[in-house]
Design a protein around this motif. Structure first.
Motif, PDB file in Angstrom:
ATOM      1  N   SER A  10       0.847  -1.189   0.000  1.00 32.83           N
ATOM      2  CA  SER A  10       0.000   0.000   0.000  1.00 32.83           C
ATOM      3  C   SER A  10       0.888   1.246   0.000  1.00 32.83           C
ATOM      4  O   SER A  10       2.101   1.156   0.211  1.00 32.83           O
ATOM      5  N   VAL A  11       0.258   2.383  -0.200  1.00 31.89           N
ATOM      6  CA  VAL A  11       0.998   3.644  -0.144  1.00 31.89           C
ATOM      7  C   VAL A  11       1.536   3.851   1.273  1.00 31.89           C
ATOM      8  O   VAL A  11       2.661   4.319   1.453  1.00 31.89           O
ATOM      9  N   ASP A  12       0.766   3.474   2.265  1.00 30.65           N
ATOM     10  CA  ASP A  12       1.248   3.584   3.650  1.00 30.65           C
ATOM     11  C   ASP A  12       2.524   2.764   3.848  1.00 30.65           C
ATOM     12  O   ASP A  12       3.472   3.229   4.480  1.00 30.65           O
ATOM     13  N   TYR A  14       4.671   1.915   1.540  1.00 33.08           N
ATOM     14  CA  TYR A  14       5.733   2.571   0.777  1.00 33.08           C
ATOM     15  C   TYR A  14       6.340   3.704   1.604  1.00 33.08           C
ATOM     16  O   TYR A  14       7.553   3.781   1.779  1.00 33.08           O
ATOM     17  N   ARG A  30       1.432  13.285  -0.851  1.00 32.79           N
ATOM     18  CA  ARG A  30       0.239  12.439  -0.935  1.00 32.79           C
ATOM     19  C   ARG A  30      -1.021  13.254  -0.673  1.00 32.79           C
ATOM     20  O   ARG A  30      -2.007  13.150  -1.419  1.00 32.79           O
ATOM     21  N   THR A  34      -3.873  13.862  -3.607  1.00 31.69           N
ATOM     22  CA  THR A  34      -5.218  13.307  -3.388  1.00 31.69           C
ATOM     23  C   THR A  34      -6.259  14.420  -3.278  1.00 31.69           C
ATOM     24  O   THR A  34      -7.398  14.233  -3.704  1.00 31.69           O
ATOM     25  N   GLU A  42      -5.820   5.537  -5.032  1.00 31.56           N
ATOM     26  CA  GLU A  42      -4.391   5.334  -4.781  1.00 31.56           C
ATOM     27  C   GLU A  42      -4.040   3.884  -5.092  1.00 31.56           C
ATOM     28  O   GLU A  42      -4.751   2.962  -4.679  1.00 31.56           O
ATOM     29  N   ILE A  44      -0.397   1.180  -6.051  1.00 29.75           N
ATOM     30  CA  ILE A  44       1.049   1.012  -6.205  1.00 29.75           C
ATOM     31  C   ILE A  44       1.256   0.459  -7.609  1.00 29.75           C
ATOM     32  O   ILE A  44       0.659  -0.545  -7.990  1.00 29.75           O
ATOM     33  N   PRO A  49       3.935   4.895  -5.452  1.00 27.54           N
ATOM     34  CA  PRO A  49       2.565   5.370  -5.292  1.00 27.54           C
ATOM     35  C   PRO A  49       2.097   6.042  -6.589  1.00 27.54           C
ATOM     36  O   PRO A  49       2.869   6.726  -7.264  1.00 27.54           O
TER      37      PRO A  49
END
Length: 128
Positions: A10-12, A14, A30, A34, A42, A44, A49
Motif C-alpha cells: 500500500s501507499v502507507d 511505501y 500524498r 489526493t 491510490e 502502487i 505510489p
C-alpha cells in the motif's frame, strides 16, 4: 526506500520504508495529490505510489536526493514553464530535498492530469 525485491502492499507501506524526514515530505505530497484528484484511487504501480482514475494520472516516488514526479507534464505552457526548473533528462520532475518542495505546483500539475485523463476517456467514448 529500503532495498527489497518486494512490492509495497500500500501507499502507507511505501511511505513507512523511508526515514522520518522523507516520510513527512511524502505524506504532504500524498495529501496534495489526493486533494487535487479526489475521485482518483491510490495504487502502487511500478513499486511507486500512483493515482488512477480512468488511467494512471501521476506517480511519485522518493529517491536518495529528491522526490520524483511522473509522467512529464505537457499541454499547458504556463505549467510547463513553472515545472521546467525541476525537469530531469526525460522530462520527469525532480524536487530536491534541499529546496522547498513546490506543493502548490504539484497540486496544479495533478489537476492538469485529471483534466487530461477525463478528456482522453471522453474521446474514447466518442469513437465508434
Amino acid at each position: 526506500m529500503k532495498e527489497s525485491d518486494s512490492k509495497p502492499a500500500s501507499v502507507d507501506d511505501y511511505i513507512a520504508g523511508f526515514p522520518a524526514e522523507v516520510q513527512a515530505i511524502l505524506k504532504k505530497v500524498r495529501a496534495t495529490v489526493t486533494a487535487a484528484a479526489p475521485e482518483a484511487q491510490e495504487v502502487i504501480s511500478y513499486r511507486m505510489p500512483a493515482l488512477k482514475q480512468k488511467g494512471i494520472l501521476i506517480f511519485y516516488a522518493a529517491f536518495k536526493g529528491h522526490i520524483g514526479f511522473y509522467p512529464p507534464i505537457t499541454g499547458d505552457a504556463k505549467l510547463e514553464q513553472a515545472a521546467a526548473p525541476y525537469a530531469g533528462e526525460k522530462g520527469n520532475l525532480r524536487f530536491p530535498y534541499d529546496q522547498a518542495i513546490p506543493y502548490e505546483l504539484i497540486g496544479k500539475l495533478t489537476e492538469l492530469r485529471v483534466a487530461q485523463d477525463k478528456a482522453k476517456a471522453a474521446a474514447k467514448k466518442r469513437k465508434p
